[in-house]
Design a protein around this motif. Sequence first.
Motif, PDB file in Angstrom:
ATOM      1  N   UNK A   1     -25.997  15.402  -3.276  1.00 30.93           N
ATOM      2  CA  UNK A   1     -26.678  15.088  -4.527  1.00 30.93           C
ATOM      3  C   UNK A   1     -26.332  13.703  -5.075  1.00 30.93           C
ATOM      4  N   UNK A   2     -25.729  12.839  -4.242  1.00 28.54           N
ATOM      5  CA  UNK A   2     -25.482  11.454  -4.626  1.00 28.54           C
ATOM      6  C   UNK A   2     -24.359  11.246  -5.606  1.00 28.54           C
ATOM      7  N   UNK A   3     -23.459  12.193  -5.749  1.00 30.33           N
ATOM      8  CA  UNK A   3     -22.361  12.053  -6.688  1.00 30.33           C
ATOM      9  C   UNK A   3     -21.140  11.400  -6.040  1.00 30.33           C
ATOM     10  N   UNK A   4     -21.031  11.481  -4.744  1.00 28.98           N
ATOM     11  CA  UNK A   4     -19.965  10.809  -4.000  1.00 28.98           C
ATOM     12  C   UNK A   4     -20.583   9.864  -2.986  1.00 28.98           C
ATOM     13  N   UNK A   5     -19.797   8.882  -2.569  1.00 26.68           N
ATOM     14  CA  UNK A   5     -20.281   7.964  -1.542  1.00 26.68           C
ATOM     15  C   UNK A   5     -20.404   8.714  -0.218  1.00 26.68           C
ATOM     16  N   UNK A   6     -21.473   8.431   0.515  1.00 27.22           N
ATOM     17  CA  UNK A   6     -21.661   9.099   1.799  1.00 27.22           C
ATOM     18  C   UNK A   6     -21.413   8.155   2.965  1.00 27.22           C
ATOM     19  N   UNK A   7     -21.840   6.915   2.829  1.00 25.60           N
ATOM     20  CA  UNK A   7     -21.687   5.971   3.929  1.00 25.60           C
ATOM     21  C   UNK A   7     -20.832   4.799   3.479  1.00 25.60           C
ATOM     22  N   UNK A   8     -19.711   4.653   4.138  1.00 24.52           N
ATOM     23  CA  UNK A   8     -18.821   3.543   3.849  1.00 24.52           C
ATOM     24  C   UNK A   8     -17.966   3.307   5.083  1.00 24.52           C
ATOM     25  N   UNK A   9     -17.700   2.065   5.380  1.00 21.77           N
ATOM     26  CA  UNK A   9     -16.926   1.749   6.584  1.00 21.77           C
ATOM     27  C   UNK A   9     -15.481   2.233   6.477  1.00 21.77           C
ATOM     28  N   UNK A  10     -14.979   2.453   5.268  1.00 23.69           N
ATOM     29  CA  UNK A  10     -13.600   2.919   5.122  1.00 23.69           C
ATOM     30  C   UNK A  10     -13.436   4.371   5.554  1.00 23.69           C
ATOM     31  N   UNK A  11     -14.522   5.135   5.621  1.00 21.94           N
ATOM     32  CA  UNK A  11     -14.428   6.517   6.078  1.00 21.94           C
ATOM     33  C   UNK A  11     -14.121   6.591   7.579  1.00 21.94           C
TER      34      UNK A  11
ATOM     35  N   UNK B   1       3.465  -1.902  14.951  1.00 24.56           N
ATOM     36  CA  UNK B   1       2.149  -1.298  14.735  1.00 24.56           C
ATOM     37  C   UNK B   1       2.170  -0.350  13.539  1.00 24.56           C
ATOM     38  N   UNK B   2       3.233   0.448  13.423  1.00 33.07           N
ATOM     39  CA  UNK B   2       3.351   1.373  12.296  1.00 33.07           C
ATOM     40  C   UNK B   2       3.456   0.615  10.977  1.00 33.07           C
ATOM     41  N   UNK B   3       4.198  -0.481  10.974  1.00 34.52           N
ATOM     42  CA  UNK B   3       4.347  -1.291   9.762  1.00 34.52           C
ATOM     43  C   UNK B   3       3.006  -1.906   9.352  1.00 34.52           C
ATOM     44  N   UNK B   4       2.294  -2.466  10.329  1.00 36.12           N
ATOM     45  CA  UNK B   4       0.982  -3.065  10.039  1.00 36.12           C
ATOM     46  C   UNK B   4      -0.023  -2.006   9.580  1.00 36.12           C
ATOM     47  N   UNK B   5       0.071  -0.825  10.163  1.00 42.32           N
ATOM     48  CA  UNK B   5      -0.832   0.256   9.776  1.00 42.32           C
ATOM     49  C   UNK B   5      -0.605   0.657   8.326  1.00 42.32           C
ATOM     50  N   UNK B   6       0.649   0.766   7.918  1.00 45.28           N
ATOM     51  CA  UNK B   6       0.951   1.127   6.533  1.00 45.28           C
ATOM     52  C   UNK B   6       0.453   0.071   5.554  1.00 45.28           C
ATOM     53  N   UNK B   7       0.564  -1.215   5.945  1.00 43.18           N
ATOM     54  CA  UNK B   7       0.034  -2.288   5.089  1.00 43.18           C
ATOM     55  C   UNK B   7      -1.492  -2.191   5.000  1.00 43.18           C
ATOM     56  N   UNK B   8      -2.116  -1.902   6.139  1.00 41.80           N
ATOM     57  CA  UNK B   8      -3.577  -1.809   6.161  1.00 41.80           C
ATOM     58  C   UNK B   8      -4.071  -0.621   5.345  1.00 41.80           C
ATOM     59  N   UNK B   9      -3.320   0.475   5.358  1.00 38.49           N
ATOM     60  CA  UNK B   9      -3.719   1.664   4.600  1.00 38.49           C
ATOM     61  C   UNK B   9      -3.810   1.332   3.112  1.00 38.49           C
ATOM     62  N   UNK B  10      -2.850   0.552   2.607  1.00 39.81           N
ATOM     63  CA  UNK B  10      -2.880   0.167   1.194  1.00 39.81           C
ATOM     64  C   UNK B  10      -4.129  -0.652   0.875  1.00 39.81           C
TER      65      UNK B  10
ATOM     66  N   UNK C   1      -7.391   0.417  -1.564  1.00 36.94           N
ATOM     67  CA  UNK C   1      -7.858  -0.429  -2.675  1.00 36.94           C
ATOM     68  C   UNK C   1      -9.353  -0.711  -2.537  1.00 36.94           C
ATOM     69  N   UNK C   2      -9.797  -1.034  -1.332  1.00 32.23           N
ATOM     70  CA  UNK C   2     -11.216  -1.293  -1.095  1.00 32.23           C
ATOM     71  C   UNK C   2     -12.041  -0.044  -1.396  1.00 32.23           C
ATOM     72  N   UNK C   3     -11.550   1.099  -0.953  1.00 29.47           N
ATOM     73  CA  UNK C   3     -12.267   2.363  -1.187  1.00 29.47           C
ATOM     74  C   UNK C   3     -12.392   2.664  -2.675  1.00 29.47           C
TER      75      UNK C   3
END
Length: 168
Positions: A59-69, A85-94, A98-100
């Motif tokens: 019903x359009x109340x939440x985002x359906x298409x987004x690259x962050x999904x 890799x784990x350190x970079x992944x944790x930085x990327x998650x933050x 924020x983008x989401x």
Amino acid sequence: MRLEKCWFCSSTVYPGHGIQFVRNDAKVFRFCRSKCHKNFKMKRNPRKVKWTKAYRRLHGKDMTQDSTFEFERKRNRPERYDRNLAENTLKAIKKIDKVREDRAAGHHTLRMKGKKAKKQREEAKELEQGISLVKAPSVLQEEPSLTLPKIKVKVSHQESQENRAMEE
């Protein structure tokens, strides 16, 4: 630690929580709580139940298409542990979170765009209908500025004759 998704409401099911139902054809359904499990047993459609993620997306109340999904997708291939890799992944998650959040806020403002004007129109209409509750009728007669102007409509002579004929 593997976090599963509830089949009914799409919320996160943490290890040791929820109910797992295995059908005769070996299809596994995981539920976050008994509420979801009971709704499933009652054969309710999650797209028609208002509190589910499926309803909100449909019903359009939440985002359906987004690259962050794409980052939430389940991956079954195990990765070799690498500290960098784990350190970079944790930085990327933050950054991804924020983008989401920013995109979700933008989506919300777009949804609520026309709501303010609509609410003002409804309140004006309600005030117009109940003006006698706010002001006494005698005050309204004394001050014509408080009432809305009445629109005069010209009726042609021919139409008035037709109306008389219908009345008779």
